[in-house]
Design an enzyme around this catalytic site. Structure first.
Site, mmCIF file in Angstrom:
data_model
loop_
_atom_site.group_PDB
_atom_site.id
_atom_site.type_symbol
_atom_site.label_atom_id
_atom_site.label_comp_id
_atom_site.label_asym_id
_atom_site.label_seq_id
_atom_site.Cartn_x
_atom_site.Cartn_y
_atom_site.Cartn_z
ATOM 1 N N PHE A 135 36.942 -5.860 -60.559
ATOM 2 C CA PHE A 135 35.806 -5.497 -59.706
ATOM 3 C C PHE A 135 35.988 -4.060 -59.260
ATOM 4 C CE2 PHE A 135 33.346 -4.964 -55.875
ATOM 5 C CZ PHE A 135 32.114 -5.440 -56.303
ATOM 6 N N ASP A 220 42.756 1.324 -58.937
ATOM 7 C CA ASP A 220 41.783 1.010 -57.896
ATOM 8 C C ASP A 220 42.531 0.219 -56.817
ATOM 9 O OD1 ASP A 220 39.911 -0.212 -56.263
ATOM 10 O OD2 ASP A 220 38.488 -0.612 -57.874
ATOM 11 N N LYS A 249 38.067 0.106 -48.307
ATOM 12 C CA LYS A 249 38.227 -0.995 -47.350
ATOM 13 C C LYS A 249 39.065 -0.681 -46.096
ATOM 14 C CE LYS A 249 36.718 -4.742 -50.204
ATOM 15 N NZ LYS A 249 36.558 -4.371 -51.609
#
Ligand SMILES: *Cc1c(COP(=O)(O)O)cnc(C)c1O
Length: 394
Positions: A135, A220, A249
Site C-alpha cells: 500500500f 516506504d 503518519k
C-alpha cells in the site's frame, strides 16, 4: 443533537466503510463519542497518534506556533521547517529532506526522484518494481505502485512504469529487473495488507541486488517509521539502509505532515521541479519537531519494544484459549491477530460495545496500532475487553 451518521450519508462522498461511532474528544489513549461513551483507542488515528490524543507536547507546540506563524510560502526560509529537517536528518541514514502533507504525496516525491535519477544516471530507465499486497497511497501514481487490483481496477488506465511482483521473493524482483528499471520500492513490512513480515534475509538480498544493478532502494516507512516497530525507523532492524525513505503518519503525531528523505546521490531535484503549498509549513513542522524530540528524549522506541512484546505475548495467551485464532504477528506496536474465518467485523463490533477500538485490517484479521505511549496496564485492559468479546462470539 444532529444525527451525524445521517448527515454523513446525505452529504459526504461514499468512500469510507465507517464504524458506527462518532468521536468528539480524546485524551491520552482514550476517546469519547457523542453520547459520552469512553473507548480505549488501539487504532490511534490509524497509527498516527504516536503520543496519544491531545498530548501537552503537541497542544503546546500548536498553541505557541499558531500565535506566531502558521503558513507562509516556501519561497521564504522558515525556522520550524529547518529545525525539523536537521533533527530528522541527524537521526537517520539519509542526507536531505522535503516535506509534504500526506503519505501519498511523499511517495509521489520518491517516485519523481527515482524517475529523475534514472534519467540522469541510468540511461533514461524509469520503471519501479513494487510488491503485490503493498500500500503506497491513493493518487494515480501511488495506486499504480500499490500492488492490489481492487485499488487499481476502477481507475485504469494508470500511469505506466510500475511492475508489481510478489513480496518476500527476491527472485521475482530479479526476474522483473531490466535495462528500464530505476528503483525498487517496498514497505519494511506490509501494514495495510495485514502486517505481513518478510523473511529476515529478504531485504539483505534486495539491497545487494539494487547495489549490483545501480538501482535505488525506496523504503516506504509511512506506517513503520517514528518508533512504531520498536526502533526509530524499521530499516534499523532490517540491517540495511535505503536510498530514499518516506514518512508520514506518526511524523506529526496527528497534524498532516509527511517527508521524503534521500541520500545525497538520490536527492536529484533541481529548483522548480518539486514543491508544495502547505508542505512543511511552520505550524506542522513545529509540531513534528516537538513530537520527534519527545520520542528521542524519552526512549519511546525502547518502550515500544517492551510493551509491543508484552502485547504479542498476551495475544499468544489468548490464542491458546481460542482455537479459531490462527496467528499473532507484528513488530513493536504494529500487530495483527488472525482468525480462521472472516469474523473480524464481528470482533470489532463486540469490542466497540465493550469500549475498545481496533482496526479490521482484513476480513479475517484485526490490527492493533495504539499510541506509542501505551503502557502494559492499558494492554491488560484491552486484553480483558478483547477476551470478553471473543467469548461472546465464539
Ligand atoms: C498510510 C500509508 C500510505 C498513504 O498515506 P496517506 O497519508 O494516506 O496518503 C502510504 N504508504 C503506507 C505504507 C501507508 O501505511
Amino acid at each position: 443533537m444532529s444525527d451525524w451518521q445521517e448527515l454523513e450519508k446525505k452529504y459526504f462522498m461514499s468512500t469510507f466503510k465507517r464504524l458506527p461511532v462518532t468521536l468528539v474528544r480524546g485524551q491520552g489513549i482514550r476517546v469519547w463519542d457523542d453520547k459520552g461513551k469512553e473507548y480505549l483507542d488501539f487504532v490511534g488515528g490509524w497509527a498516527v497518534n504516536v503520543l496519544g490524543h491531545c498530548h501537552p507536547v503537541i497542544t503546546d507546540a500548536l498553541n505557541e506556533q499558531s500565535r506566531t506563524l502558521i503558513q507562509v510560502s516556501n519561497q521564504f526560509y522558515t525556522i520550524p521547517q529547518l529545525r525539523l529537517a536537521e533533527l530528522l536528518v541527524e537521526n537517520c541514514c539519509l542526507d536531505r529532506v522535503f516535506f509534504s502533507s500526506s503519505g501519498a504525496e511523499a511517495n509521489e516525491g520518491a517516485i519523481k526522484l527515482a524517475r529523475k535519477y534514472g534519467r540522469i544516471h541510468l540511461d533514461g530507465a524509469y520503471e519501479i518494481i513494487t510488491a503485490m499486497g503493498s500500500f503506497h497511497g491513493r493518487t494515480m501514481a501511488t495506486i499504480a505502485a500499490t500492488g492490489q487490483r481492487k485499488f487499481q481496477e476502477p481507475f485504469v488506465p494508470l500511469p505506466g512504469g510500475f511492475i508489481n511482483v510478489e513480496y518476500n521473493n527476491i527472485e521475482a524482483i530479479k526476474a522483473a529487473t531490466s535495462a528500464l528499471t530505476c528503483a525498487v520500492m517496498l514497505e519494511p513490512l506490509q501494514g495495510e495488507n495485514g502486517v505481513n513480515i518478510p523473511d529476515s534475509d529478504y531485504f539483505h538480498e534486495v539491497r545487494k541486488w539494487c547495489d549490483r544493478n545501480g538501482l535505488l532502494l525506496i523504503l516506504d516507512e509511512i506506517q513503520t517509521g517514528m518508533g512504531r516497530t520498536g526502533t526509530l525507523f524499521a530499516y534499523e532492524q532490517l540491517g540495511i539502509e535505503p536510498d530514499i525513505m518516506t514518512l508520514a503518519k506518526g511524523l506529526g503525531g496527528g497534524v498532516p505532515i509527511a517527508a521524503v528523505l534521500a541520500r545525497e546521490k538520490a536527492a536529484v531535484f533541481s529548483p522548480g521541479e518539486h514543491g508544495s503549498t502547505f508542505g512543511g509549513n511552520p505550524l506542522v513542522c513545529a509540531v513534528g519537531y516537538a513530537v520527534l524530540s519527545f520520542i528521542l528524549e524519552n526512549g519511546v522506541p525502547a518502550s515500544v519494544r517492551e510493551v509491543g512484546a508484552y502485547l504479542m505475548a498476551e495475544l499468544d495467551r489468548l490464542r491458546s484459549s481460542f482455537d479459531f485464532i490462527t496467528d499473532v504477528r507484528g513488530r513493536g506496536l504494529l500487530v495483527a491477530l488472525e482468525f480462521e474465518g472472516e469474523i473480524s467485523g464481528k470482533v470489532i463490533e463486540a469490542c466497540i460495545e465493550r469500549g475498545l477500538l481496533l482496526n479490521p485490517v482484513k476480513p479475517n484479521a484485526v490490527r492493533f496500532m495504539p499510541p506509542l505511549i501505551t503502557r502494559k496496564k492499558e494492554v491488560d485492559e484491552a486484553m480483558g475487553i478483547l477476551k470478553d468479546a471473543l467469548i461472546q462470539i465464539s
